[in-house]
Design a protein around this motif. Structure first.
Motif, PDB file in Angstrom:
ATOM      1  N   CYS A   8       0.796  -1.221   0.000  1.00 52.85           N
ATOM      2  CA  CYS A   8       0.000   0.000   0.000  1.00 52.85           C
ATOM      3  C   CYS A   8       0.834   1.280   0.000  1.00 52.85           C
ATOM      4  N   PHE A 124      -7.683  -2.584  -4.397  1.00 47.43           N
ATOM      5  CA  PHE A 124      -7.365  -1.233  -3.945  1.00 47.43           C
ATOM      6  C   PHE A 124      -8.492  -0.784  -3.019  1.00 47.43           C
ATOM      7  N   ARG A 135      -3.925  -2.287   0.067  1.00 46.85           N
ATOM      8  CA  ARG A 135      -3.456  -2.876  -1.193  1.00 46.85           C
ATOM      9  C   ARG A 135      -2.939  -4.262  -0.832  1.00 46.85           C
TER      10      ARG A 135
END
Length: 192
Positions: A8, A124, A135
């Motif tokens: 992420c 996402f 993520r």
């Protein structure tokens, strides 16, 4: 060969686009957000990783709706090289799996490129401001669904995002088939 996306990039601001959906109308991605956020999932019809967990993806999308989290899936594969991922086959896939969320077609692959999508599935998780907070993987399944009692990584992370606006710091990357990119024509060098 399996592909693994990066972890992420907290706070990355999601980009919007308008794409055709399998049910016959176009959707703006960010308009599909719930009051507490949105999951944008890059999937495709033929990927064994997606096929192994599509019922879990559907389950989690339905359960996340109760927490104010919207859900959308996007297919970006090159359909000339992989006709099983064509828009007509996407329509069949959506019907066969009774997808409760829009399944959109990214024909020119611009959305997948803008998001930095790497594999199918690639998730996402956005907060209510459209900022990336998750993520990671759906769960520990791979090319076959794991046992039913697996920790629901995506679901638990997005419930946290719904409550706090922030995702967990520890996230495990998704794994899946690499997105099937179109061959880009080479650009001739300009004469000096």
């Amino acid at each position: 060969m399996a592909a693994v996306p990066p972890l992420c990039d907290f706070g990355w601001k999601a980009l919007d686009a308008r794409l055709p959906g399998t049910e016959g109308r176009a959707h703006s991605i960010l308009d599909l957000s719930g009051p507490n956020g949105l999951v944008v999932a890059f999937i495709c019809n033929h990927c064994p990783y997606v096929q192994a967990v599509i019922s879990r993806i559907v389950r989690d999308a339905i359960d996340l709706e109760r927490h104010g989290i919207g859900f959308v899936a996007i297919s970006s594969n090159d359909v000339e090289a992989y006709p099983q991922d064509s828009f007509d086959n996407m329509k069949r896939f959506a019907a066969d799996h009774t997808l409760p969320f829009p399944y959109l077609f990214d024909a020119d692959q611009s959305v997948a490129r803008a998001y930095g999508a790497v594999c199918t599935p690639d998730f996402f998780g956005l907060n209510r401001e459209g900022e990336l907070q998750y993520r990671g993987r759906l769960d520990a399944s791979r090319k076959e669904a794991g046992p039913p009692d697996l920790r629901r990584d995506l679901y638990e992370a997005m419930v946290m995002v719904a409550r706090t606006g922030k995702g967990p710091l520890d996230q495990l990357a998704s794994i899946g088939c690499g997105i099937k990119w179109k061959t880009m024509p080479e650009v001739a060098a300009r004469p000096a």
